[in-house]
Design a protein around this motif. Structure first.
Motif, PDB file in Angstrom:
ATOM      1  N   CYS A 223       4.350   5.405   3.335  1.00 44.64           N
ATOM      2  CA  CYS A 223       3.645   6.652   3.628  1.00 44.64           C
ATOM      3  C   CYS A 223       4.708   7.729   3.746  1.00 44.64           C
ATOM      4  CB  CYS A 223       2.832   6.513   4.913  1.00 44.64           C
ATOM      5  SG  CYS A 223       1.776   7.941   5.281  1.00 44.64           S
TER       6      CYS A 223
ATOM      7  N   PRO B 121      -8.402   1.673   7.141  1.00 42.91           N
ATOM      8  CA  PRO B 121      -7.550   1.217   6.033  1.00 42.91           C
ATOM      9  C   PRO B 121      -8.378   0.854   4.801  1.00 42.91           C
ATOM     10  CG  PRO B 121      -6.797   0.269   8.097  1.00 42.91           C
ATOM     11  CD  PRO B 121      -8.087   0.976   8.402  1.00 42.91           C
TER      12      PRO B 121
ATOM     13  N   ARG C 180      -3.567   4.195  12.414  1.00 47.74           N
ATOM     14  CA  ARG C 180      -4.244   3.663  11.232  1.00 47.74           C
ATOM     15  C   ARG C 180      -3.287   2.804  10.398  1.00 47.74           C
ATOM     16  NH1 ARG C 180      -9.572   3.723  12.200  1.00 47.74           N
ATOM     17  NH2 ARG C 180     -10.489   5.817  12.200  1.00 47.74           N
ATOM     18  N   LEU C 181      -2.068   3.293  10.240  1.00 48.84           N
ATOM     19  CA  LEU C 181      -1.087   2.555   9.449  1.00 48.84           C
ATOM     20  C   LEU C 181      -0.743   1.226  10.113  1.00 48.84           C
ATOM     21  CD1 LEU C 181       1.264   5.532   8.490  1.00 48.84           C
ATOM     22  CD2 LEU C 181      -0.344   4.350   6.977  1.00 48.84           C
ATOM     23  N   ARG C 182      -0.610   1.241  11.435  1.00 49.93           N
ATOM     24  CA  ARG C 182      -0.309  -0.016  12.133  1.00 49.93           C
ATOM     25  C   ARG C 182      -1.443  -1.018  11.963  1.00 49.93           C
ATOM     26  NH1 ARG C 182       0.898  -0.311  18.562  1.00 49.93           N
ATOM     27  NH2 ARG C 182      -1.143   0.685  18.625  1.00 49.93           N
TER      28      ARG C 182
ATOM     29  N   VAL D 208      -5.817   8.829   4.631  1.00 51.02           N
ATOM     30  CA  VAL D 208      -5.038   7.958   5.510  1.00 51.02           C
ATOM     31  C   VAL D 208      -5.552   7.987   6.946  1.00 51.02           C
ATOM     32  CG1 VAL D 208      -3.305   9.688   6.175  1.00 51.02           C
ATOM     33  CG2 VAL D 208      -2.662   7.271   6.054  1.00 51.02           C
TER      34      VAL D 208
ATOM     35  N   LEU E 127       6.890  -0.624   7.453  1.00 54.25           N
ATOM     36  CA  LEU E 127       6.445   0.719   7.099  1.00 54.25           C
ATOM     37  C   LEU E 127       7.644   1.513   6.608  1.00 54.25           C
ATOM     38  CD1 LEU E 127       4.439   3.196   7.178  1.00 54.25           C
ATOM     39  CD2 LEU E 127       5.283   3.584   9.522  1.00 54.25           C
TER      40      LEU E 127
ATOM     41  N   TRP F  98       0.845  -1.195   0.000  1.00 57.53           N
ATOM     42  CA  TRP F  98       0.000   0.000   0.000  1.00 57.53           C
ATOM     43  C   TRP F  98       0.880   1.245   0.000  1.00 57.53           C
ATOM     44  CZ3 TRP F  98      -2.881   2.078   4.917  1.00 57.53           C
ATOM     45  CH2 TRP F  98      -3.591   3.239   4.589  1.00 57.53           C
TER      46      TRP F  98
ATOM     47  N   VAL G 257       3.818  -1.027   3.748  1.00 53.04           N
ATOM     48  CA  VAL G 257       3.109   0.248   3.584  1.00 53.04           C
ATOM     49  C   VAL G 257       4.137   1.349   3.415  1.00 53.04           C
ATOM     50  CG1 VAL G 257       1.629   1.973   4.671  1.00 53.04           C
ATOM     51  CG2 VAL G 257       1.075  -0.453   4.903  1.00 53.04           C
TER      52      VAL G 257
ATOM     53  N   ALA H 113       0.374   4.971   0.590  1.00 50.15           N
ATOM     54  CA  ALA H 113      -0.590   5.944   1.106  1.00 50.15           C
ATOM     55  C   ALA H 113      -0.115   7.353   0.762  1.00 50.15           C
ATOM     56  CB  ALA H 113      -0.730   5.793   2.617  1.00 50.15           C
TER      57      ALA H 113
END
Length: 284
Positions: A214, A203, A232-234, A199, A243, A108, A212, A110
């Motif tokens: 970002c 998700p 949110r990313l976690r 974001v 990440l 992903w 991910v 973002a």
């Protein structure tokens, strides 16, 4: 262009409410320039007039145009190359070992803007097609900007855009020159999909992502909003996923949701709280 304090605050509040981004003093100078296209399109002569129009509840399309104009869509292929090179050199090989059983990778990007980051990753897979031929590779690019996503989905770029970050050999290998610019080949586009997404929201997929990216998105959030974004990313990442942030970003002092990985720049692992021990009481 002079911007009154009241008008500036209204524009800043509009951006924050739609995106979570804060219009800091360092970005205030570019408001007039960024909105010049909106002025021309809607026949507006100044920001005070724009603010008056925005007060009309029926001007949602105008509000969206203002927000999109204020977003920073700066991006290019293989941006921050030393950081980006860690993907083929170490991150993807490690993920390949971890996912050898399923032969499936989900990535992903973002805040992907006009898609160059997503397409850079897709080109890496296309250039190693034999290595990944029996794998399912899914690369999702999301951005809050409708116009940016439309460009990303098309895979069509101008001469200026396609030259930023790509060698001549890469341009000729992955693009066809057209009357309007350069069109990305279908074998690269096949790895990708794009959708509009914020974001700060849930998700974009119920499926966990293995990687991910970002990058240079969280810079525009205040500390509280940035913390919410990290959470949110976690929640979107697999427990053993990665990440990647921008070269000028870090999780250190920003969140407990991620931890740095020794020897890797701008790449972090999710930190998940240990389950609470079940309290046992003796009978008797």
């Amino acid at each position: 262009m002079e911007v009154s304090e009241a008008s500036h605050q209204i524009i800043a509040d509009l951006l924050a409410s739609h995106t979570g981004q804060h219009l800091t003093e360092s970005r205030r100078w570019r408001v007039g320039t960024a909105l010049s296209g909106v002025f021309r399109e809607h026949g507006i002569s100044n920001i005070d007039q724009l603010v008056c129009l925005l007060a009309d509840r029926g001007q949602e399309s105008l509000a969206q145009s203002v927000v999109e104009a204020l977003l920073n869509n700066e991006t290019y292929f293989y941006r921050d190359k030393p950081t980006f090179d860690q993907l083929p050199e170490s991150v993807l090989p490690e993920l390949a070992e971890k996912r050898a059983g399923t032969k499936r990778l989900s990535i992903w990007s973002a805040g992907c803007s006009t898609g160059q980051e997503v397409h850079s990753i897709a080109m890496m897979f296309a250039e190693q097609a034999a290595r990944w031929h029996d794998w399912t590779i899914e690369i999702l690019g999301t951005d809050i900007s409708h116009s940016a996503i439309a460009t990303a989905r098309s895979g069509s770029y101008t001469q200026f855009e396609v030259q930023r970050g790509l060698s001549v050999a890469q341009m000729l290998r992955h693009f066809d020159e057209t009357s309007t610019g350069w069109q990305l080949h279908d074998d690269v586009l096949a790895y990708t999909r794009f959708q509009q997404h914020n974001v700060l929201k849930e998700p974009p997929s119920r499926q966990s992502f293995d990687l991910v990216l970002c990058r240079n998105v969280l810079l525009y959030f205040d500390p509280v909003t940035r913390q919410a974004a990290f959470e949110r990313l976690r929640s979107a990442l697999s427990p053993d996923g990665f990440l990647m942030l921008g070269a000028g970003e870090t999780v250190v002092g920003q969140t407990d949701a991620f931890a740095p990985i020794s020897g890797r720049a701008s790449i972090y692992s999710p930190v998940h709280a240990a389950p609470q021990a079940v309290r046992m009481t003796a009978a008797g």
